[in-house]
Design an enzyme around this catalytic site. Structure first.
Site, mmCIF file in Angstrom:
data_model
loop_
_atom_site.group_PDB
_atom_site.id
_atom_site.type_symbol
_atom_site.label_atom_id
_atom_site.label_comp_id
_atom_site.label_asym_id
_atom_site.label_seq_id
_atom_site.Cartn_x
_atom_site.Cartn_y
_atom_site.Cartn_z
ATOM 1 N N GLY A 197 2.478 2.345 11.072
ATOM 2 C CA GLY A 197 3.424 3.439 10.946
ATOM 3 C C GLY A 197 4.044 3.890 12.253
ATOM 4 C CD GLU A 255 -3.110 5.644 6.713
ATOM 5 O OE1 GLU A 255 -2.051 5.340 7.290
ATOM 6 O OE2 GLU A 255 -3.245 5.614 5.468
ATOM 7 C CG ASN A 282 -1.750 1.251 1.357
ATOM 8 O OD1 ASN A 282 -1.867 2.024 0.408
ATOM 9 N ND2 ASN A 282 -2.334 1.462 2.522
ATOM 10 C CE LYS A 313 -0.252 3.273 4.878
ATOM 11 N NZ LYS A 313 -0.192 3.448 6.343
ATOM 12 C CB SER A 348 5.060 -1.760 12.132
ATOM 13 O OG SER A 348 4.649 -0.414 12.303
ATOM 14 C CG HIS A 354 -5.836 1.875 5.394
ATOM 15 N ND1 HIS A 354 -5.390 2.818 6.299
ATOM 16 C CD2 HIS A 354 -4.808 1.012 5.208
ATOM 17 C CE1 HIS A 354 -4.141 2.526 6.633
ATOM 18 N NE2 HIS A 354 -3.762 1.437 5.992
ATOM 19 C CD GLU A 359 -3.573 -2.190 7.506
ATOM 20 O OE1 GLU A 359 -2.458 -2.277 6.993
ATOM 21 O OE2 GLU A 359 -4.316 -1.213 7.348
#
Length: 247
Positions: A170, A95, A9, A11, A208, A93, A164
């Site tokens: 991250g 985010e 991904n 991003k 991660s 996701h 996730e």
């Protein structure tokens, strides 16, 4: 035995020059005894398709509209993604859920829209650090997945699920293999109750994932690969993770 799947991904990263270099490196590093894909910004899907012609590396998008077509400025439909050869679309996701206030139902509607045009949705679920510390992990991920199962119905078996944990994206923090497996087992049981295809469905881990922890994570019985963020932007790191999946 489920064949492992590793999805990068990107991003909101990349440029024409950087993407060309990355994709050339991945082509040289492969092939792997695993399914591999990259989900790239919409602008670069066509160029990615061209760069990956003749390879086994698939590509996809990082989002998709829940609408078929119409006056939805800035949106991209699943028919458009199919038209340019996308195999996958990431939906839900963390985010998107956090920064764009996407609800469980909207995520489910996006998954349904993707499948309507032959694009496989990678449905993301995961808890925040506060939810984990409050002992709500299982309730949160089951709630998120339940909305998709209810909406997809008999098509539930056609999606990919990605766990996730939000607190591990991250941050450099990673769920231990045992912690990740425990949640994957919960999700597998939920899918088993919903579809007779559950044993063949792939549940990815994201959060991660790195070259040095991928093999142990992928060695868990219900972890079928990874949804990889930062490490997917570096050829050596992503290739190492793909090699780990292949073994």
């Amino acid at each position: 035995m489920r064949r492992k799947l590793v999805v990068g991904n990107w991003k909101m990263h990349g440029s024409r020059a950087a993407n060309a270099q990355l994709l050339a490196g991945l082509k040289e590093a492969g092939p792997w005894n695993a399914d591999v894909a990259v989900c790239v910004p919409f602008l670069y899907i066509a160029e990615t398709a061209l760069a990956l012609t003749g390879t086994a590396i698939a590509y996809g998008s990082q989002d998709v509209s829940s609408h078929e077509q119409g006056a939805y400025t800035g949106e991209v439909s699943s028919a458009m993604l199919h038209d340019v050869g996308c195999r996958y679309a990431i939906v839900g996701h963390s985010e998107r859920r956090a920064y764009h206030a996407e609800s469980d139902q909207l995520v489910a509607d996006k998954a349904k829209a993707a499948l309507a045009h032959g694009v496989t949705p990678i449905v993301c679920v995961g808890e925040t650090r506060a939810e984990r510390e409050a002992g709500q992990t299982e309730a949160v991920v089951k709630r998120q997945l339940a909305a998709v199962i209810h909406t997809l119905g008999h098509c539930t078996g056609e999606m990919v699920v990605a766990y996730e944990p939000v607190w591990a994206i991250g941050t450099g923090l990673t769920a231990t293999p045992a912690e990740a497996q425990a949640v994957h087992a919960v999700l597998r049981a939920q899918l088993h109750a919903a579809t007779d295809k559950s044993d063949a469905m792939r549940i990815l881990y994201g959060g991660s994932v790195k070259a040095d922890n991928a093999a142990e994570l992928f060695g868990q019985p219900d972890i079928d690969g990874g949804l990889i963020g930062g490490a997917s932007l570096k050829v050596a790191d992503f290739a190492a993770i793909c090699r780990a999946a292949a073994h």
